[in-house]
Design a protein around this motif. Structure first.
Motif, PDB file in Angstrom:
ATOM      1  N   HIS A 168       2.854   6.426  -7.004  1.00 38.59           N
ATOM      2  CA  HIS A 168       2.132   7.382  -7.432  1.00 38.59           C
ATOM      3  C   HIS A 168       2.638   8.830  -7.559  1.00 38.59           C
ATOM      4  CE1 HIS A 168      -1.639  10.473  -7.109  1.00 38.59           C
ATOM      5  NE2 HIS A 168      -1.617   9.904  -8.356  1.00 38.59           N
ATOM      6  N   MET A 170      -4.889   5.913   0.887  1.00 40.28           N
ATOM      7  CA  MET A 170      -4.304   5.815  -0.472  1.00 40.28           C
ATOM      8  C   MET A 170      -5.011   6.951  -1.402  1.00 40.28           C
ATOM      9  SD  MET A 170      -3.784   1.801  -1.385  1.00 40.28           S
ATOM     10  CE  MET A 170      -2.619   1.897  -2.851  1.00 40.28           C
ATOM     11  N   ARG A 193       0.814  -1.241  -0.076  1.00 35.66           N
ATOM     12  CA  ARG A 193      -0.175   0.054   0.015  1.00 35.66           C
ATOM     13  C   ARG A 193       0.983   1.240  -0.043  1.00 35.66           C
ATOM     14  NH1 ARG A 193      -3.540  -0.220   4.926  1.00 35.66           N
ATOM     15  NH2 ARG A 193      -2.120   1.193   6.102  1.00 35.66           N
ATOM     16  N   SER A 200       1.241   4.005  -3.310  1.00 40.68           N
ATOM     17  CA  SER A 200       1.236   5.541  -3.035  1.00 40.68           C
ATOM     18  C   SER A 200       2.395   6.208  -3.241  1.00 40.68           C
ATOM     19  CB  SER A 200       0.816   5.795  -1.389  1.00 40.68           C
ATOM     20  OG  SER A 200      -0.215   5.024  -1.209  1.00 40.68           O
TER      21      SER A 200
END
Length: 337
Positions: free
Chosen positions: A180, A200, A173, A177
């Motif tokens: 991104h 997120m 997770r 993130s």
């Protein structure tokens, strides 16, 4: 770019309507999470955007172009599935390079893109290994690497962490993130886990029975749920709901109070009850309190309190909701402002 717009998008399988008149705008660079219970249509909606399912009606626009009838390969989107879908006989390097090889890129371009993706995903030391020699988290990173090298307009993730254990889920997770933040590319992520959604997302889309219940930032949905469904779905532990006389005192059909917005005392308070199950988590304790005089539709009240609280099963306690944190709902379940 990575702007995606859905206009009145619907999908039916025979007489079963699984997606119903969805309107949604996703801006370039946003991390958007589709969340909802099993069967709400979130994965189907993602597949419609990807072109893996045909829409029954409506339009899907990608960067201002009508993509409704475009083949998946022409939409410039990369999808990462729940199953890693890696080729077991190929090395990590070959798996990541596969879409580039199929597209006819020359070796120098392939080597550079694979090297860049491996560096971003901390896979450089594993490029010559086979998938069977990797952990679940590493395999998922390889699947993401295969998506990265295509340089898509948007990444589509369909519950990519559901096959991982709890510790790996948390790590992945964070890695997605961070990815991104590095790539600044539009990402659409499907999950049934509202904790993943809250931690997120830039924007959460809450779905139920093929319809959008609410769209907003994690804190918007937490603080200002549009209805009882969203209020109960967003937040962990979930919101407490009280009906009957207590709700009528607030001119509502039901009131909702989050576990962290209840003050607890052993001497006085608005609601009296007895402690049932206690869940000690270290920094927090969740107490499940059976409220005296609760109606047949009122669930046990969950209270979030400090980890040092040492109340035992059967102890009498008093609960008082924080007045400015009470949510009110009408008979249709809509929030009362």
């Amino acid at each position: 770019m990575g702007n995606i717009t859905l206009n009145k998008v619907s999908k039916s399988f025979g007489t079963t309507h699984v997606i119903k008149d969805i309107d949604l705008a996703i801006d370039h660079g946003e991390f958007v999470v589709f969340v909802g219970p099993s069967g709400c249509g979130k994965s189907t909606l993602l597949r419609l955007i990807a072109g893996l399912e045909d829409v029954s009606s409506g339009r899907i626009m990608i960067d201002g172009t009508d993509a409704t009838g475009l083949a998946p390969a022409k939409r410039r989107l990369s999808m990462v599935f729940q199953s890693y879908a890696l080729y077991p006989h190929m090395s990590v390097r070959q798996n990541i390079a596969f879409p580039l090889k199929m597209a006819g890129n020359d070796k120098a371009v392939i080597d550079k893109k694979v090297g860049d993706a491996a560096r971003i995903l901390n896979l450089t030391d594993y490029l010559d290994r086979k998938p069977r020699q990797l952990s679940g988290g590493q395999r998922q990173r390889v699947a993401i690497g295969r998506a990265i090298v295509r340089e898509p307009e948007a990444f589509l993730f369909d519950e990519p962490l559901s096959n991982l254990d709890a510790a790996l889920r948390v790590n992945m997770r964070l890695e997605i993130s961070e990815l991104h933040q590095q790539l600044k590319t539009t990402m659409i992520y499907v999950t049934h886990d509202q904790v993943e959604a809250m931690t997120m997302a830039d924007k959460i889309v809450v779905l139920q029975a093929g319809r959008i219940e609410q769209v907003g930032s994690p804190l918007d949905l937490y603080k200002h749920p549009a209805n009882r469904f969203v209020a109960g779905f967003i937040g962990s532990p979930k919101m407490n709901f009280v009906e009957g006389a207590e709700a009528k005192r607030h001119d509502a059909s039901a009131i909702g109070v989050r576990p962290e917005h209840l003050d607890i005392s052993t001497t006085e308070g608005l609601w009296k009850g007895k402690v049932g199950v206690s869940e000690h988590l270290g920094s927090d304790t969740f107490l499940h309190v059976h409220r005296d005089g609760a109606g047949p539709n009122d669930e046990t009240i969950t209270v979030r309190t400090g980890g040092e609280v040492m109340l035992a099963h059967g102890d009498t306690v008093y609960l008082t909701p924080q007045a400015d944190k009470i949510h009110k709902f009408d008979a249709q379940g809509l929030a009362i402002k």
